[in-house]
Design an enzyme around this catalytic site. Structure first.
Site, mmCIF file in Angstrom:
data_model
loop_
_atom_site.group_PDB
_atom_site.id
_atom_site.type_symbol
_atom_site.label_atom_id
_atom_site.label_comp_id
_atom_site.label_asym_id
_atom_site.label_seq_id
_atom_site.Cartn_x
_atom_site.Cartn_y
_atom_site.Cartn_z
ATOM 1 N N THR A 1 -13.853 3.973 -1.125
ATOM 2 C CA THR A 1 -14.526 5.149 -0.568
ATOM 3 C C THR A 1 -14.215 5.303 0.916
ATOM 4 O O THR A 1 -14.396 6.380 1.472
ATOM 5 C CB THR A 1 -16.057 5.034 -0.749
ATOM 6 O OG1 THR A 1 -16.432 3.692 -0.415
ATOM 7 C CG2 THR A 1 -16.480 5.328 -2.166
ATOM 8 N N ALA B 1 -7.214 -13.026 -1.675
ATOM 9 C CA ALA B 1 -8.537 -13.198 -2.287
ATOM 10 C C ALA B 1 -9.385 -11.931 -2.197
ATOM 11 O O ALA B 1 -10.480 -11.871 -2.738
ATOM 12 C CB ALA B 1 -9.274 -14.359 -1.631
ATOM 13 N N GLU C 1 -1.629 -2.157 10.300
ATOM 14 C CA GLU C 1 -1.511 -2.312 8.841
ATOM 15 C C GLU C 1 -0.794 -1.097 8.227
ATOM 16 O O GLU C 1 0.049 -1.245 7.344
ATOM 17 C CB GLU C 1 -2.911 -2.486 8.247
ATOM 18 C CG GLU C 1 -2.889 -2.889 6.809
ATOM 19 C CD GLU C 1 -3.841 -4.033 6.492
ATOM 20 O OE1 GLU C 1 -4.344 -4.700 7.411
ATOM 21 O OE2 GLU C 1 -4.068 -4.254 5.303
ATOM 22 N N ASP D 1 -12.419 -2.892 6.338
ATOM 23 C CA ASP D 1 -12.178 -4.320 6.574
ATOM 24 C C ASP D 1 -12.201 -4.651 8.062
ATOM 25 O O ASP D 1 -12.834 -5.613 8.499
ATOM 26 C CB ASP D 1 -10.819 -4.739 5.989
ATOM 27 C CG ASP D 1 -10.726 -4.429 4.501
ATOM 28 O OD1 ASP D 1 -11.753 -4.058 3.914
ATOM 29 O OD2 ASP D 1 -9.626 -4.551 3.949
HETATM 30 C C1 GLA Z 1 -8.732 -2.762 0.922
HETATM 31 C C2 GLA Z 1 -8.574 -1.845 2.133
HETATM 32 C C3 GLA Z 1 -9.905 -1.213 2.526
HETATM 33 C C4 GLA Z 1 -10.586 -0.572 1.326
HETATM 34 C C5 GLA Z 1 -10.602 -1.524 0.127
HETATM 35 C C6 GLA Z 1 -11.096 -0.851 -1.115
HETATM 36 O O1 GLA Z 1 -9.513 -3.864 1.240
HETATM 37 O O2 GLA Z 1 -8.059 -2.556 3.233
HETATM 38 O O3 GLA Z 1 -9.703 -0.268 3.548
HETATM 39 O O4 GLA Z 1 -9.995 0.652 0.996
HETATM 40 O O5 GLA Z 1 -9.310 -2.048 -0.155
HETATM 41 O O6 GLA Z 1 -12.427 -0.474 -0.961
#
Ligand code: GLA
Length: 381
Positions: free
Chosen positions: A37, A124, A161, A173
Site C-alpha cells: 500500500t 527475510a 534503491e 521500510d
Molecule cells: C518491500 C518494499 C516496501 C513495501 C513492501 C510491501 O518491502 O521495500 O516499500 O512496498 O515491499 O509492502
C-alpha cells in the site's frame, strides 16, 4: 540491541583502522498490516526491530573510501570525488547508491571508511537493505555535517534503491527503520509521511515471525510490475494514487484491465481499508478483529495480488489450524521471507516446534522462528 554484533563490527574496524569510529545501529522492520500500500500513497503499520545493521564509520585520510561487509567478507573501494556507479552489484549498490544520491542534492561527501555487519538474514523480508541504506546516509550526515533531516535521509535511501538497486520500493521500510519508536508500531500515512505511534501491548498475545528461508527469483521484477499496474490504474481513474480509489471506482475501469490486474488493484484498495481498520481494532483492544484482518491480508496477497509462495502459504495454513493464533500473514514484498503471527504467549514454544518440524518434513529444510522487540530507529550507539 545485539552487543555481540557491536563488538564484532568494532573489532573488525579496529583491525584495519586506528581511530575511534562513529558507531550506528540501524534497525530492520516488521509490518503488522498494510502490504504493497505504501507506493499507492496508502497506510502501513510497521515497527523498527532490535535486529538490523551495526556500522562503524570514520572520515578517510586520503582519496579512497573503503567499505567492508563483514558478513560477506568483502571490501570495496571508491572515491567520492570521482564516484563510479557503472558496475555496482549486491550490497555495494546500496552503499555507493546512497553516496551518489546524497551528492545529487549538492552535498559534499568526503571519503570515508565503513565496516558493517548485520543480524537480519538476507531475503527475510525484514528490510536489511533499508537498514543498510539508512546507516550509510545517517553516518555520512554525521561525519560531514551535511545537515540532512531524517526525512531527507530516507528519501535518499529510497532513491538509492530505485536508481542503483532497481527496486521501485515505497517509503515504508526506510521510514520505519529511521523513525521507529521503542515498543511501538507506527500507523504511517504514506501520502503525508505522518505517523501515529501505537504503544504495542498485546497482553496475553505477542508477535512471532517465521522465516521461510527462501527467496524466489524474479521478486524484484514482479514487484516493479505490480507497482506499474497500480500506477496505470490510477492514471485511468484520473487520480494520484490508488489510495484515493474505492472498489466502486475500480468498477469503472474494469473493462480496461485484465482480470488478473483488476484483482490486484482491488486488493490494494481492500488492504488500505484493512490497515485503517486494524488501527481501530488496536485502539479498541480487539485482537480477534486484528487477527481476522491479518488473515484477510494474507488471503489477498496470496490470491489477488499474487506475491505469496508455497512456503509462506504453508505456514499461514498451519497457523489457521491453531486456535491460539489469531492471525498470520506473509510480510514484506513477498515471494519468500517471513510470516508474522499474532499468537498467545503460552502457545509460542509449542508452535515453534510444530512449525519447524512440519515445515522441514514438507520442504526438506527448516524455517526459522524469530521473536523481535520493537526498537528505536537509526541512531548512534
Ligand atoms: C518491500 C518494499 C516496501 C513495501 C513492501 C510491501 O518491502 O521495500 O516499500 O512496498 O515491499 O509492502
Amino acid at each position: 540491541m545485539d552487543t555481540n554484533l557491536i563488538q564484532k563490527v568494532s573489532e573488525s574496524f579496529a583491525k584495519s583502522f586506528s581511530s575511534e569510529p562513529v558507531l550506528i545501529f540501524s534497525p530492520g522492520r516488521i509490518n503488522i498490516i498494510g502490504e504493497h500500500t505504501d507506493y499507492n500513497a496508502g497506510f502501513v503499520f510497521p515497527a523498527a526491530i532490535d535486529k538490523g545493521i551495526v556500522a562503524a564509520i570514520q572520515k578517510a585520510e586520503g582519496s579512497v573510501s573503503t567499505a567492508t561487509a563483514i558478513d560477506m567478507d568483502e571490501t570495496i573501494q571508491f572515491d567520492t570525488d570521482n564516484l563510479d556507479t557503472s558496475n555496482l552489484s549486491g550490497w555495494a549498490s546500496y552503499v555507493v547508491g546512497v553516496v551518489a544520491e546524497t551528492q545529487k542534492l549538492g552535498k559534499t561527501v568526503g571519503n570515508f571508511d565503513i565496516v558493517f555487519g548485520g543480524n537480519i538474514p538476507d531475503g527475510a523480508g525484514m528490510s536489511s537493505s533499508a537498514a543498510l541504506e539508512n546507516s550509510v546516509v545517517f553516518g555520512i550526515n554525521e561525519l560531514f555535517g551535511l545537515g540532512l533531516t531524517k526525512y531527507e535521509m530516507i528519501l535518499i535511501s529510497q532513491a538509492a534503491e530505485h536508481n542503483y538497486v532497481g527496486v521501485k520500493c515505497g517509503i515504508m521500510d526506510q521510514y520505519a527503520s529511521m523513525f521507529g519508536i521503542e515498543n511501538s508500531a507506527l500507523l504511517l500515512d504514506c501520502r503525508t509521511a505522518k505517523a501515529e505511534p501505537f504503544a504495542i501491548d498485546f497482553k496475553d498475545y505477542q508477535l512471532l515471525l517465521f522465516n521461510t528461508n527462501v527467496k524466489h527469483k524474479l521478486s524484484d521484477s514482479a514487484y516493479n510490475d505490480r507497482r506499474a499496474v497500480c500506477e496505470k490504474t490510477a492514471e485511468l481513474l484520473g487520480i494520484d494514487a490508488l489510495r484515493d480509489a474505492t472498489e466502486v471506482d475500480l468498477e469503472k475501469v474494469k473493462d480496461q484491465l485484465s482480470a488478473e490486474d483488476f484483482q490486484k488493484v482491488v486488493y490494494v484498495v481492500q488492504e488500505n481499508n484493512r490497515a485503517q481498520a486494524a488501527a481501530v481494532a488496536m485502539k479498541e483492544g480487539d485482537l480477534v478483529e486484528l487477527g481476522q484482518l491479518i488473515y484477510g491480508s494474507h488471503n489477498g496477497l496470496q490470491h489477488q495480488y499474487k506475491v505469496s509462495c508455497e512456503e509462506l502459504d504453508f505456514l499461514v495454513d498451519l497457523a489457521k489450524e491453531n486456535s491460539d493464533i489469531l492471525g498470520a500473514r506473509m510480510m514484506g514484498g513477498g515471494f519468500g521471507g517471513c510470516t508474522i503471527n499474532l499468537i498467545k504467549k503460552t502457545a509460542v514454544e509449542e508452535f515453534k516446534k510444530t512449525a519447524v518440524t512440519t515445515y522441514t518434513e514438507k520442504f526438506g529444510h527448516a524455517c526459522s522462528p524469530y521473536e523481535v522487540a520493537l526498537s528505536d530507529g537509526t541512531h548512534k550507539i
